[in-house]
Design a protein around this motif. Structure first.
Motif, short mmCIF file in Angstrom:
data_model
loop_
_atom_site.label_atom_id
_atom_site.label_comp_id
_atom_site.label_asym_id
_atom_site.label_seq_id
_atom_site.Cartn_x
_atom_site.Cartn_y
_atom_site.Cartn_z
N HIS A 44 65.73 80.56 -15.62
CA HIS A 44 66.07 78.96 -15.01
C HIS A 44 64.89 78.15 -14.86
O HIS A 44 65.35 77.54 -15.13
N ASP A 45 64.54 79.11 -13.80
CA ASP A 45 63.41 77.61 -13.26
C ASP A 45 61.90 77.95 -14.11
O ASP A 45 61.17 77.53 -14.45
N GLU A 46 61.79 79.33 -14.96
CA GLU A 46 60.63 79.55 -16.22
C GLU A 46 61.42 77.89 -17.46
O GLU A 46 60.35 76.90 -17.77
N PHE A 76 56.01 70.84 -18.06
CA PHE A 76 55.35 70.54 -19.12
C PHE A 76 55.32 69.74 -20.56
O PHE A 76 54.46 68.86 -20.55
N ALA A 77 56.36 70.28 -20.75
CA ALA A 77 56.82 68.90 -22.59
C ALA A 77 56.56 67.63 -22.10
O ALA A 77 56.29 67.98 -23.05
N ALA A 134 45.91 75.15 -20.03
CA ALA A 134 45.36 75.50 -18.74
C ALA A 134 45.98 75.88 -17.59
O ALA A 134 46.20 77.25 -17.07
N ILE A 135 46.70 74.65 -17.09
CA ILE A 135 47.65 74.98 -15.43
C ILE A 135 48.39 75.71 -16.05
O ILE A 135 49.14 76.28 -15.13
N PHE A 136 49.33 75.33 -16.83
CA PHE A 136 50.50 75.91 -17.72
C PHE A 136 49.93 77.77 -18.07
O PHE A 136 50.69 78.57 -17.04
N ASN A 137 49.37 78.10 -18.59
CA ASN A 137 49.07 79.29 -18.69
C ASN A 137 48.06 80.01 -16.83
O ASN A 137 49.03 80.80 -16.60
N GLN A 138 47.56 79.66 -16.21
CA GLN A 138 47.83 79.86 -15.24
C GLN A 138 48.17 79.84 -14.14
O GLN A 138 48.27 81.51 -13.24
N GLN A 139 49.34 79.21 -14.55
CA GLN A 139 51.01 79.07 -13.59
C GLN A 139 51.51 80.27 -13.93
O GLN A 139 52.15 81.06 -12.63
#
Length: 99
Positions: free
Chosen positions: A13-15, A22-23, A91-96
């Motif tokens: 659920h968190d993901e 993000f979207a 990039a931020i999303f991937n880093q997180q």
């Protein structure tokens, strides 16, 4: 044991929430650019698609070729900025995701 079950239940659920955020952030990208001469102002979305075009009242002083150049150049400028913002969010999303 219950802690493990809680993690297994809440993590997906968190993901999903994170993916939704993000979207929404990507969809919210809007970049406005104005030509150096101030005759053309454009707004593009996250994909660089033109969503607004504002022309100065004095735009008619340009030849058709000049008009085309200033519109295309201004759109390209806005699209490059939108692309950079899009890439930064990815990039931020991937880093997180890694961290």
């Amino acid at each position: 044991m219950n802690d493990t079950i809680d993690v297994v239940e809440t993590r997906p659920h968190d993901e999903l929430d994170r993916l939704d955020e993000f979207a929404e952030a990507i969809a919210a990208i809007r970049v406005r650019a104005t030509s150096a001469d101030g005759l053309v102002t454009v707004t593009v979305d996250c994909r660089g698609t033109l969503v607004e075009l504002v022309l100065s009242k004095t735009i008619s002083c340009l030849t058709p070729t000049e008009f085309e150049e200033v519109v295309v150049d201004t759109c390209e400028k806005a699209a490059r900025t939108a692309s950079a913002q899009h890439a930064e969010l990815i990039a931020i999303f991937n880093q997180q995701s890694i961290g």
